[in-house]
Structure formats: C-alpha cells, structure tokens
Design an enzyme around this catalytic site. Sequence first.
Site, PDB file in Angstrom:
ATOM      1  N   ALA A  64       0.859  -1.182   0.000  1.00  0.00           N
ATOM      2  CA  ALA A  64       0.000   0.000   0.000  1.00  0.00           C
ATOM      3  C   ALA A  64       0.896   1.233   0.000  1.00  0.00           C
ATOM      4  O   ALA A  64       2.063   1.172   0.401  1.00  0.00           O
ATOM      5  CB  ALA A  64      -0.889  -0.023   1.229  1.00  0.00           C
ATOM      6  N   GLY A 108       0.751  -5.155   0.978  1.00  0.00           N
ATOM      7  CA  GLY A 108      -0.484  -5.235   0.196  1.00  0.00           C
ATOM      8  C   GLY A 108      -0.277  -5.916  -1.153  1.00  0.00           C
ATOM      9  O   GLY A 108      -1.207  -6.519  -1.695  1.00  0.00           O
ATOM     10  N   GLU A 111      -0.485  -9.471  -0.487  1.00  0.00           N
ATOM     11  CA  GLU A 111      -1.881  -9.776  -0.126  1.00  0.00           C
ATOM     12  C   GLU A 111      -2.787  -9.797  -1.358  1.00  0.00           C
ATOM     13  O   GLU A 111      -3.675 -10.648  -1.473  1.00  0.00           O
ATOM     14  CB  GLU A 111      -2.365  -8.745   0.905  1.00  0.00           C
ATOM     15  N   GLU A 131       5.217  -5.128   6.987  1.00  0.00           N
ATOM     16  CA  GLU A 131       4.530  -3.993   7.626  1.00  0.00           C
ATOM     17  C   GLU A 131       5.056  -3.692   9.025  1.00  0.00           C
ATOM     18  O   GLU A 131       5.035  -2.551   9.483  1.00  0.00           O
ATOM     19  CB  GLU A 131       3.017  -4.270   7.718  1.00  0.00           C
TER      20      GLU A 131
HETATM   21  C1  HXC Z   1       4.924   4.280  -1.674  1.00  0.00           C
HETATM   22  C2  HXC Z   1       6.858   3.337  -2.462  1.00  0.00           C
HETATM   23  C3  HXC Z   1       6.533   2.092  -1.877  1.00  0.00           C
HETATM   24  C4  HXC Z   1       5.298   2.011  -1.161  1.00  0.00           C
HETATM   25  C5  HXC Z   1       8.435   1.894  -2.872  1.00  0.00           C
HETATM   26  N1  HXC Z   1       8.046   3.169  -3.072  1.00  0.00           N
HETATM   27  N2  HXC Z   1       7.525   1.231  -2.150  1.00  0.00           N
HETATM   28  N3  HXC Z   1       6.057   4.411  -2.359  1.00  0.00           N
HETATM   29  N4  HXC Z   1       4.532   3.132  -1.086  1.00  0.00           N
HETATM   30  N5  HXC Z   1       4.871   0.863  -0.605  1.00  0.00           N
HETATM   31  C6  HXC Z   1       8.748   4.214  -3.802  1.00  0.00           C
HETATM   32  C7  HXC Z   1       9.996   4.704  -3.061  1.00  0.00           C
HETATM   33  O1  HXC Z   1       9.658   5.648  -2.077  1.00  0.00           O
HETATM   34  C8  HXC Z   1      10.793   5.317  -4.194  1.00  0.00           C
HETATM   35  O2  HXC Z   1      10.252   6.583  -4.513  1.00  0.00           O
HETATM   36  C9  HXC Z   1      10.478   4.379  -5.367  1.00  0.00           C
HETATM   37  O3  HXC Z   1       9.258   3.717  -5.031  1.00  0.00           O
HETATM   38  C10 HXC Z   1      11.544   3.341  -5.566  1.00  0.00           C
HETATM   39  O4  HXC Z   1      11.742   2.655  -4.342  1.00  0.00           O
HETATM   40  P1  HXC Z   1      13.203   2.413  -3.718  1.00  0.00           P
HETATM   41  O5  HXC Z   1      13.017   2.085  -2.291  1.00  0.00           O
HETATM   42  O6  HXC Z   1      14.127   3.546  -4.050  1.00  0.00           O
HETATM   43  O7  HXC Z   1      13.665   1.114  -4.551  1.00  0.00           O
HETATM   44  P2  HXC Z   1      14.619  -0.066  -4.090  1.00  0.00           P
HETATM   45  O8  HXC Z   1      15.813   0.454  -3.332  1.00  0.00           O
HETATM   46  O9  HXC Z   1      14.839  -0.891  -5.319  1.00  0.00           O
HETATM   47  O10 HXC Z   1      13.767  -0.919  -3.022  1.00  0.00           O
HETATM   48  C11 HXC Z   1      12.580  -1.593  -3.414  1.00  0.00           C
HETATM   49  C12 HXC Z   1      11.733  -2.056  -2.179  1.00  0.00           C
HETATM   50  C13 HXC Z   1      11.531  -0.839  -1.253  1.00  0.00           C
HETATM   51  C14 HXC Z   1      12.497  -3.157  -1.444  1.00  0.00           C
HETATM   52  C15 HXC Z   1      10.440  -2.618  -2.717  1.00  0.00           C
HETATM   53  O11 HXC Z   1      11.003   0.235  -2.018  1.00  0.00           O
HETATM   54  C16 HXC Z   1      10.596  -1.105  -0.122  1.00  0.00           C
HETATM   55  O12 HXC Z   1      10.990  -1.724   0.873  1.00  0.00           O
HETATM   56  N6  HXC Z   1       9.352  -0.620  -0.225  1.00  0.00           N
HETATM   57  C17 HXC Z   1       8.380  -0.683   0.864  1.00  0.00           C
HETATM   58  C18 HXC Z   1       7.864  -2.080   1.049  1.00  0.00           C
HETATM   59  C19 HXC Z   1       6.845  -2.142   2.180  1.00  0.00           C
HETATM   60  O13 HXC Z   1       7.177  -1.837   3.323  1.00  0.00           O
HETATM   61  N7  HXC Z   1       5.629  -2.556   1.873  1.00  0.00           N
HETATM   62  C20 HXC Z   1       4.532  -2.643   2.845  1.00  0.00           C
HETATM   63  C21 HXC Z   1       3.744  -1.384   2.807  1.00  0.00           C
HETATM   64  S1  HXC Z   1       2.473  -1.373   4.057  1.00  0.00           S
HETATM   65  P3  HXC Z   1      11.212   7.848  -4.841  1.00  0.00           P
HETATM   66  O14 HXC Z   1      10.216   8.970  -5.034  1.00  0.00           O
HETATM   67  O15 HXC Z   1      12.125   8.002  -3.686  1.00  0.00           O
HETATM   68  O16 HXC Z   1      11.910   7.435  -6.110  1.00  0.00           O
HETATM   69  C22 HXC Z   1       1.226  -2.236   3.385  1.00  0.00           C
HETATM   70  C23 HXC Z   1      -0.013  -2.333   4.240  1.00  0.00           C
HETATM   71  C24 HXC Z   1      -0.799  -3.588   3.882  1.00  0.00           C
HETATM   72  O17 HXC Z   1       1.284  -2.709   2.319  1.00  0.00           O
HETATM   73  C25 HXC Z   1      -2.239  -3.450   4.155  1.00  0.00           C
HETATM   74  C26 HXC Z   1      -2.950  -2.615   3.131  1.00  0.00           C
HETATM   75  C27 HXC Z   1      -3.045  -3.157   1.746  1.00  0.00           C
END
Ligand code: HXC
Length: 257
Positions: A64, A108, A111, A131
């Site tokens: 998300a 998400g 999921e 998360e």
């Molecule tokens: C918003 C996101 C994002 C996310 C990545 N980006 N994931 N933006 N929401 N979930 C954005 C980054 O901010 C960045 O933007 C761009 O995408 C590229 O990401 P990087 O981190 O620079 O890439 P990389 O180093 O290759 O790492 C990839 C990654 C990492 C491992 C996937 O981005 C990451 O850990 N993302 C978060 C994963 C996460 O925690 N997911 C759970 C979310 S909570 P900029 O503008 O800086 O280029 C959730 C709740 C579930 O999902 C319940 C509801 C559905």
Amino acid sequence: MTALVLNETINKVGLIRINRPEAMNALNADVMAGISAAIDAFEADENIGCIVITGSDKVFAAGADIGAMKDYDYMHAYKTDYITRGWERIKTARKPVIAAVAGYALGGGCEVAMMCDMIFAADNAKFGQPEIRLGTMPGLGGSQRLPRAVSKAKAMDMCLTARMMDAAEAEKAGLVARVYPVDQLLDETLKAAATIASFSLPVVMMVKESVNRAWESSLNESLLFERRLFHSTFALEDQKEGMAAFVEKRKAVFKNR
Ligand code: HXC
C-alpha cells in the site's frame, strides 16, 4: 497521464497490468479502482474465461502507498473503512484470477497476489509482509491467507521478522503454483490461462468455487458442496459434449451451457 492500470484482452484471457513504476506499483484507491473496474468488465464479457493480474518484470506491487498512509489517523482509517471498499474485488471474482508475480510482492502486494486463485512466480520474485517495520501489520489478509498457504511457522517468521521469501522457497512452501524464468513468466501464465479459458466456463467456475470451499468450511460440508456441484454438471450441455467427444475421439466444443 498514463493509466495506473492497463487492460488487454488476449483471445479469451483478460490481462490486467499494474502500472505505477515510479512508486514500485504501490497500491492506492485509484490503482485498486482500476483493478476492480477491469475485473467488472472481464466478468461481464462472456468471451473471457480467465483473468491474469501482473506488474512489471521488477515489481508486482511493493505494498500500500506508504506516503499516503503516513498521515492517516485512526478515525480516518476506521470511518473510511480503509482498504475495504474497492480493495477486495478480486475476492469476489467468479472467473479464475491468476497472479503473475515478478520481482517484489510486498505487504499489500503480497496480499493482492494471495487474493488471486493462484500465483505463478518469476524466478526473481520476492514475497514479504514487512509492515511490522513500519509500525503496522498486514491488513488485507496477509496474516490470514499466508498461514493457510505456507504454514503457521513460515507465516509467523515472515510477518514477525519482515524477511522476504524468494520464488524457490515460495514454491516449496506452497505459496506459488509454478515458477518460470522472468522472461517466460507472462507467456507461460497466459498459456495456462488460455487452457483454463478453453474449458466450459460454468464448470471452471464450479471448480473454483469448490476448491475455495476447502479453505472455508469443514470437510463434511465441503465434500457435500463438491458432490452437489458435481451432480449439477450433469445438467450441462457441455458435460454431454465433453464425454461424447472423448468417446468419439474428437476435440470437445464447449458452449458454456
Ligand atoms: C509508496 C513506495 C513504496 C510504497 C516503494 N516506493 N515502495 N512508495 N509506497 N509501498 C517508492 C519509493 O519511495 C521510491 O520513490 C520508489 O518507489 C523506488 O523505491 P526504492 O526504495 O528507491 O527502490 P529499491 O531500493 O529498489 O527498493 C525496493 C523495495 C523498497 C524493497 C520494494 O522500495 C521497499 O521496501 N518498499 C516498501 C515495502 C513495504 O514496506 N511494503 C509494505 C507497505 S504497508 P522515490 O520517489 O524516492 O523514487 C502495506 C499495508 C498492507 O502494504 C495493508 C494494506 C493493503
């Protein structure tokens, strides 16, 4: 502006592509509305027999949208029933939905993949429920579907430590049905979807419904459900055609009735 979700019809298969590369395909209300609208359209289209959801070669969806969520307070999440309306359309699809996952399927994203009927993965796929690192927890079924798919032990491990599972481990654990090299994933998934779509649609829908019962009811109830659905296939022209074609050594021509 480029669409966040791209749709395509490939013969009898409906293909949905999440397309938000600048944010790692992060899911927000607009992305989910696009997926829901595509499923509505493919479900209504009598020509379509199977649906595939995919992302890019690098990411299925990284969860998300964290940027949007960071400022939500409890009342906003509760009052708007965040991630409920419009986020669970895949769950109610009656035609089979296959997730073709390459790269990251996190939070998400994992999921959404698990909401589909099965997952085909590329060899670079990485699944995770990270998360907890953000001070929150899975909310779209991760803590419920993951233990059913991979065992309580592995689900606890993933949800509590935030570690990712690669494609090989995911296949071994039962989370994914098949693994392909990344450059073959979509073609192979579309091939399997075309196979499904070549069968009688009412029977395909009954099979999906019956397998899903195995998750949701007691064994006796689900056995009875299966038995009654099986009986009902004898009312179909397609059952007559399928069995006649076998006996006559020819290919069956199904009419979806
Ligand atoms: C918003 C996101 C994002 C996310 C990545 N980006 N994931 N933006 N929401 N979930 C954005 C980054 O901010 C960045 O933007 C761009 O995408 C590229 O990401 P990087 O981190 O620079 O890439 P990389 O180093 O290759 O790492 C990839 C990654 C990492 C491992 C996937 O981005 C990451 O850990 N993302 C978060 C994963 C996460 O925690 N997911 C759970 C979310 S909570 P900029 O503008 O800086 O280029 C959730 C709740 C579930 O999902 C319940 C509801 C559905």
